[in-house]
Design an enzyme around this catalytic site. Structure first.
Site, PDB file in Angstrom:
ATOM      1  N   GLY A   1      26.325  30.986  40.364  1.00 44.60           N
ATOM      2  CA  GLY A   1      26.979  30.728  38.847  1.00 44.60           C
ATOM      3  C   GLY A   1      27.642  31.806  38.348  1.00 44.60           C
TER       4      GLY A   1
ATOM      5  N   MET B   1      33.773  35.150  39.875  1.00 46.98           N
ATOM      6  CA  MET B   1      34.369  36.441  40.538  1.00 46.98           C
ATOM      7  C   MET B   1      35.916  36.106  40.897  1.00 46.98           C
ATOM      8  SD  MET B   1      33.388  38.076  44.288  1.00 46.98           S
ATOM      9  CE  MET B   1      34.536  37.198  45.115  1.00 46.98           C
TER      10      MET B   1
ATOM     11  N   GLY C   1      41.155  46.194  47.768  1.00 53.18           N
ATOM     12  CA  GLY C   1      40.183  47.141  48.742  1.00 53.18           C
ATOM     13  C   GLY C   1      40.532  48.624  48.493  1.00 53.18           C
TER      14      GLY C   1
ATOM     15  N   ASP D   1      36.956  46.293  45.280  1.00 53.88           N
ATOM     16  CA  ASP D   1      35.991  46.313  46.352  1.00 53.88           C
ATOM     17  C   ASP D   1      35.889  47.659  47.052  1.00 53.88           C
ATOM     18  OD1 ASP D   1      33.974  45.121  48.492  1.00 53.88           O
ATOM     19  OD2 ASP D   1      35.678  46.081  49.798  1.00 53.88           O
TER      20      ASP D   1
ATOM     21  N   TYR E   1      32.722  54.871  51.645  1.00 51.03           N
ATOM     22  CA  TYR E   1      34.237  55.017  51.328  1.00 51.03           C
ATOM     23  C   TYR E   1      34.514  56.416  50.562  1.00 51.03           C
ATOM     24  CZ  TYR E   1      34.937  50.148  52.427  1.00 51.03           C
ATOM     25  OH  TYR E   1      34.738  48.919  53.040  1.00 51.03           O
TER      26      TYR E   1
ATOM     27  N   LYS F   1      28.980  48.550  48.305  1.00 49.06           N
ATOM     28  CA  LYS F   1      28.179  48.394  49.361  1.00 49.06           C
ATOM     29  C   LYS F   1      27.237  49.503  49.717  1.00 49.06           C
ATOM     30  CE  LYS F   1      32.274  46.500  51.392  1.00 49.06           C
ATOM     31  NZ  LYS F   1      33.570  47.298  50.864  1.00 49.06           N
TER      32      LYS F   1
ATOM     33  N   HIS G   1      26.476  46.831  54.016  1.00 48.94           N
ATOM     34  CA  HIS G   1      27.705  46.936  54.426  1.00 48.94           C
ATOM     35  C   HIS G   1      27.649  46.482  56.053  1.00 48.94           C
ATOM     36  CE1 HIS G   1      31.313  49.900  54.225  1.00 48.94           C
ATOM     37  NE2 HIS G   1      31.498  48.936  54.931  1.00 48.94           N
TER      38      HIS G   1
HETATM   39  N1  LIG Z   1      32.927  45.257  55.020  1.00 47.53           N
HETATM   40  C1  LIG Z   1      33.535  46.035  56.042  1.00 47.53           C
HETATM   41  O1  LIG Z   1      32.881  46.477  57.217  1.00 47.53           O
HETATM   42  C2  LIG Z   1      34.924  46.482  55.746  1.00 47.53           C
HETATM   43  C3  LIG Z   1      35.787  46.757  56.833  1.00 47.53           C
HETATM   44  C4  LIG Z   1      37.207  47.342  56.543  1.00 47.53           C
HETATM   45  C5  LIG Z   1      37.603  46.752  55.215  1.00 47.53           C
HETATM   46  N2  LIG Z   1      36.842  46.329  54.234  1.00 47.53           N
HETATM   47  C6  LIG Z   1      37.548  46.177  52.930  1.00 47.53           C
HETATM   48  O2  LIG Z   1      38.420  45.581  52.879  1.00 47.53           O
HETATM   49  C7  LIG Z   1      39.431  45.932  52.576  1.00 47.53           C
HETATM   50  C8  LIG Z   1      40.968  45.576  53.208  1.00 47.53           C
HETATM   51  O3  LIG Z   1      40.782  45.856  54.266  1.00 47.53           O
HETATM   52  P1  LIG Z   1      41.677  46.858  55.288  1.00 47.53           P
HETATM   53  O4  LIG Z   1      41.980  48.077  54.287  1.00 47.53           O
HETATM   54  O5  LIG Z   1      41.029  47.209  56.646  1.00 47.53           O
HETATM   55  O6  LIG Z   1      43.109  46.147  55.641  1.00 47.53           O
HETATM   56  P2  LIG Z   1      44.303  45.157  54.928  1.00 47.53           P
HETATM   57  O7  LIG Z   1      43.865  45.286  53.484  1.00 47.53           O
HETATM   58  O8  LIG Z   1      44.396  43.901  55.629  1.00 47.53           O
HETATM   59  O9  LIG Z   1      45.605  45.847  55.048  1.00 47.53           O
HETATM   60  C9  LIG Z   1      45.678  47.081  54.652  1.00 47.53           C
HETATM   61  C10 LIG Z   1      46.765  48.057  55.338  1.00 47.53           C
HETATM   62  O10 LIG Z   1      48.012  47.391  55.264  1.00 47.53           O
HETATM   63  C11 LIG Z   1      48.999  48.158  54.566  1.00 47.53           C
HETATM   64  N3  LIG Z   1      49.507  47.219  53.435  1.00 47.53           N
HETATM   65  C12 LIG Z   1      48.971  46.815  52.335  1.00 47.53           C
HETATM   66  N4  LIG Z   1      49.762  46.024  51.815  1.00 47.53           N
HETATM   67  C13 LIG Z   1      50.833  45.652  52.445  1.00 47.53           C
HETATM   68  C14 LIG Z   1      51.973  44.854  52.239  1.00 47.53           C
HETATM   69  N5  LIG Z   1      52.162  44.178  51.335  1.00 47.53           N
HETATM   70  N6  LIG Z   1      52.875  44.980  53.376  1.00 47.53           N
HETATM   71  C15 LIG Z   1      52.664  45.752  54.460  1.00 47.53           C
HETATM   72  N7  LIG Z   1      51.737  46.662  54.574  1.00 47.53           N
HETATM   73  C16 LIG Z   1      50.731  46.699  53.713  1.00 47.53           C
HETATM   74  C17 LIG Z   1      48.163  49.144  53.749  1.00 47.53           C
HETATM   75  O11 LIG Z   1      48.852  50.367  53.792  1.00 47.53           O
HETATM   76  P3  LIG Z   1      49.316  51.427  52.475  1.00 47.53           P
HETATM   77  O12 LIG Z   1      47.977  51.644  51.666  1.00 47.53           O
HETATM   78  O13 LIG Z   1      49.962  52.407  52.864  1.00 47.53           O
HETATM   79  O14 LIG Z   1      50.210  50.016  51.537  1.00 47.53           O
HETATM   80  C18 LIG Z   1      47.048  49.320  54.795  1.00 47.53           C
HETATM   81  O15 LIG Z   1      47.510  50.072  56.060  1.00 47.53           O
HETATM   82  C19 LIG Z   1      39.039  47.443  52.502  1.00 47.53           C
HETATM   83  O16 LIG Z   1      40.070  48.354  51.819  1.00 47.53           O
HETATM   84  C20 LIG Z   1      37.916  47.330  52.271  1.00 47.53           C
HETATM   85  O17 LIG Z   1      37.797  47.484  50.618  1.00 47.53           O
HETATM   86  C21 LIG Z   1      35.676  45.957  54.623  1.00 47.53           C
END
Ligand SMILES: NC(=O)c1ccc[n+]([C@@H]2O[C@H](COP(=O)([O-])OP(=O)(O)OC[C@H]3O[C@@H](n4cnc5c(N)ncnc54)[C@H](OP(=O)(O)O)[C@@H]3O)[C@@H](O)[C@H]2O)c1
Length: 293
Positions: free
Chosen positions: A11, A14, A20, A45, A50, A75, A108
């Site tokens: 409930g 979010m 991220g 998140d 991190y 996490k 995580h």
């Molecule tokens: N639970 C887990 O195991 C796990 C694993 C990975 C990630 N995560 C979470 O998910 C979040 C997002 O995942 P992610 O950081 O791996 O990947 P993402 O959000 O899919 O992509 C981020 C990457 O894309 C670039 N970017 C961002 N916006 C853009 C745009 N509009 N156009 C072009 N490039 C762009 C960013 O660079 P710049 O910063 O230079 O813009 C960064 O290199 C993480 O930050 C984290 O909070 C969780």
């Protein structure tokens, strides 16, 4: 149009789209968080692993928003699994963030080789939920076999499973299992960041299908990917530290993909994950201490 809000299985509401901060350097994180909150994000998140929870807390305070206007998700890292260690992990994260309640606390990773510790950690999350220290609990990177085992032993169904989902890796069977248990699929690397790290040769941002759909809406490939998540009912947490991209990734509430466009994106799935196989995560390979607050 899809609203930026989703109701979890207990409930609690979010914001579907969050910022991220994985790999956001501590010195850039505070500004990125304040920037995001300034353009309308209301969900951040982060994770103990991190090493930027403190800076996330500073960014939230810098935004001038009140605590109840921002949804904070973090996490517990595997090194803090076990009942008492996970209770203490909550204390560490809450103190670093500078809050006395978390909105969503998730495990995580599963630790398949020490599932006993994973279950004890989840029991600690249930205790924190029961005590009102967290408003919702969940998991991340749990595969069907991990979820089945958790569901057979736990009292509280996780509110979310945060998993790798982007056009090139969609995990449809796992997402279907989530729906059957009212677990929200939350997409990490939602715009395929993991396909672009290290100069990979098949970057989602350059995908011709996504670029074609984007051109038809006057949007970017990243915006199309985020719209695809939202229209299919997922939460997404794109990361950027660049103000222009932070704003771009939030400007996704003013257009609608057609059924054909959603299906064309679904058809991009390769079935190949970008991140580590959850079964390869062990304390020996990935364990590292999370500092005290
Ligand atoms: N639970 C887990 O195991 C796990 C694993 C990975 C990630 N995560 C979470 O998910 C979040 C997002 O995942 P992610 O950081 O791996 O990947 P993402 O959000 O899919 O992509 C981020 C990457 O894309 C670039 N970017 C961002 N916006 C853009 C745009 N509009 N156009 C072009 N490039 C762009 C960013 O660079 P710049 O910063 O230079 O813009 C960064 O290199 C993480 O930050 C984290 O909070 C969780």
């Amino acid at each position: 149009m899809t609203a930026n809000e989703i109701t979890l299985n207990n409930g609690v509401t979010m914001p579907s789209l969050g910022l991220g901060v994985f790999q956001s350097a501590p010195e850039e994180t505070t500004a990125a968080v304040a920037e995001a909150l300034g353009v309308g994000y209301r969900h951040i998140d982060t994770a103990a692993a991190y090493a930027n929870e403190r800076e996330v807390g500073k960014g939230i305070r810098r935004s001038g928003l009140s605590r109840d206007q921002v949804f904070i998700e973090t996490k517990v890292w595997i090194s803090d699994y076990g009942y008492e260690p996970t209770l203490h992990a909550y204390d560490k994260s809450a103190a670093k963030l500078g809050v006395d309640q978390l909105d969503l606390l998730i495990l995580h990773q599963p630790l398949p080789s020490r599932f006993d510790l994973t279950l004890d950690a989840y029991r600690a999350l249930e205790k924190l939920l029961n005590d009102g220290r967290v408003r919702a609990i969940g998991v991340s990177n749990f595969m069907p076999e991990h979820l089945d085992r958790l569901l057979s032993e736990a009292g509280v169904v996780p509110a979310v499973n945060q998993i790798e989902v982007h056009p090139y890796f969609q995990q449809p069977a796992l997402q279907k299992l989530h729906s059957q248990h009212a677990i929200l699929s939350q997409a990490w690397s939602p715009i395929g960041g993991i396909t672009a790290y290290g100069g990979a040769d098949k970057r989602s941002f350059d995908d011709p299908t996504l670029l074609d759909i984007a051109a038809r809406h006057g949007k970017t490939a990243a915006q199309v990917m985020l719209r695809w998540h939202l229209q299919q009912g997922r939460s997404a947490i794109p990361k950027s530290t660049k103000p222009a991209r932070i704003a771009e990734n939030f400007a996704v509430f003013d257009f609608e993909l057609t059924h054909e466009q959603l299906a064309a994106i679904d058809a991009l799935d390769t079935g190949v994950r970008g991140g580590p196989d959850p079964d390869s995560i062990t304390l020996e390979t990935y364990g590292r201490p999370i500092p005290e607050a």
